[in-house]
Design a protein around this motif. Structure first.
Motif: not given
Length: 322
Positions: A79-85
């Protein structure tokens, strides 16, 4: 069952409309409103629809070039939806993009070798000679000579520039490539060459494509499944053969009927959609297509249809179709 390369669930992207000196939010544009889809390795999912329906926004959201308003993006099961940069950086190598304009997407100050080698320099610890060898191999694979690595973007034709963009996308061996109108700016003969190149690369490497296009002729050539979008939502999703032979949603029927047929003797019945496309800032209640639909009933004006399975692999959002 093979795990999809990418899966999105209930994907949303809303843009605030701000006015006045204080930049107050007075409305919201629902560019993407609840899109759910998945793409398997080696599969091409084509996303089609009218201009402004949200196709390109979906592609940019999947690549996390935009932050979604809601929903989930699963890239290779993560799940990469809310990952930071910083946390997102390792995942970016697995998903790349081929842009519509093959010139604007290339840095005019860099040579072809630098453009294709930049991803390798950023992500892989390779010696300079090894990197140059890989760049030369990539250029040759997409139909350019190895000597082209010393040229600048303006020295290439449109088709060659798009091949250069494809080579750059391949540099990190991604599992997913988002192709946003990747051949629409090219001549018809060059389109066929680039499409065949993409298909050959998919067969060799098992790449999954999200192919965004408005050209149903191109879609029929390259696609495995087709998702039809209207005003931010998917209204029909089915295998290519099913969509072209037996579409169920009235909007899909109108799109296919409007596509030109390369046979002067062929006769088709045109479906004329009356009225203008509603605004994504103020979408109609109920079914968003009911203001233009030739078969709409009272229920369509008040109750939004769900995208439901009506056959194996075939989903449609319409109250009046089985």
């Amino acid at each position: 069952m093979t795990e999809p390369v990418v899966a999105v669930q209930g994907l949303q992207k809303y843009f605030p409309v701000q006015r006045g000196i204080l930049r107050r939010t007075v409305a919201t544009v629902r560019a993407v409103d609840g899109v759910t889809l998945a793409i398997a390795p080696g599969e091409t999912l084509c996303l089609v629809g009218e201009s402004g329906c949200g196709k390109s926004t979906v592609g940019r959201l999947i690549l996390r070039l935009m932050q979604p308003t809601g929903g989930r993006i699963l890239l290779r099961g993560t799940d990469v939806t809310t990952l930071g940069e910083a946390a997102m950086r390792p995942h970016r190598r697995h998903a790349q993009m081929v842009f519509q304009d093959p010139y604007a997407s290339l840095n005019p100050r860099l040579t072809a070798g630098m453009i294709v080698g930049e991803p390798l320099e950023n992500y892989d610890d390779m010696a300079g000679a090894d990197r140059r060898a890989k760049v030369a191999a990539l250029l040759e694979r997409v139909g350019l000579r190895a000597e082209a690595m010393h040229k600048y973007a303006f020295e290439f034709s449109g088709g060659q520039r798009q091949r250069l963009g494809i080579a750059r996308a391949l540099a990190l061996d991604p599992g997913l490539i988002v192709a946003d109108e990747a051949v629409s700016a090219l001549d018809v003969s060059v389109q066929a060459q680039v499409l065949n190149l993409l298909m050959d690369l998919q067969e060799e490497r098992g790449i999954a494509y999200l192919f965004i296009s408005h050209d149903l002729g191109v879609v029929e050539h390259i696609g495995h499944r087709i998702a039809v979008m209207y005003l931010g939502q998917i209204v029909e999703l089915a295998p290519k053969a099913t969509i072209f032979a037996a579409p169920l949603h009235p909007y899909t029927e109108a799109l296919i009927a409007a596509a030109p047929i390369p046979d002067p003797r062929a006769r088709t019945e045109r479906i004329v959609l009356e009225g203008d496309i509603p605004s994504a800032m103020n979408p109609p209640s109920g079914c968003r297509f009911h203001t233009r639909c030739p078969i709409a009933v009272a229920r369509c004006r008040t109750e939004a249809p769900l995208l439901r399975q009506v056959a194996a692999g075939h989903a449609v959002a319409c109250h009046l179709r089985p």
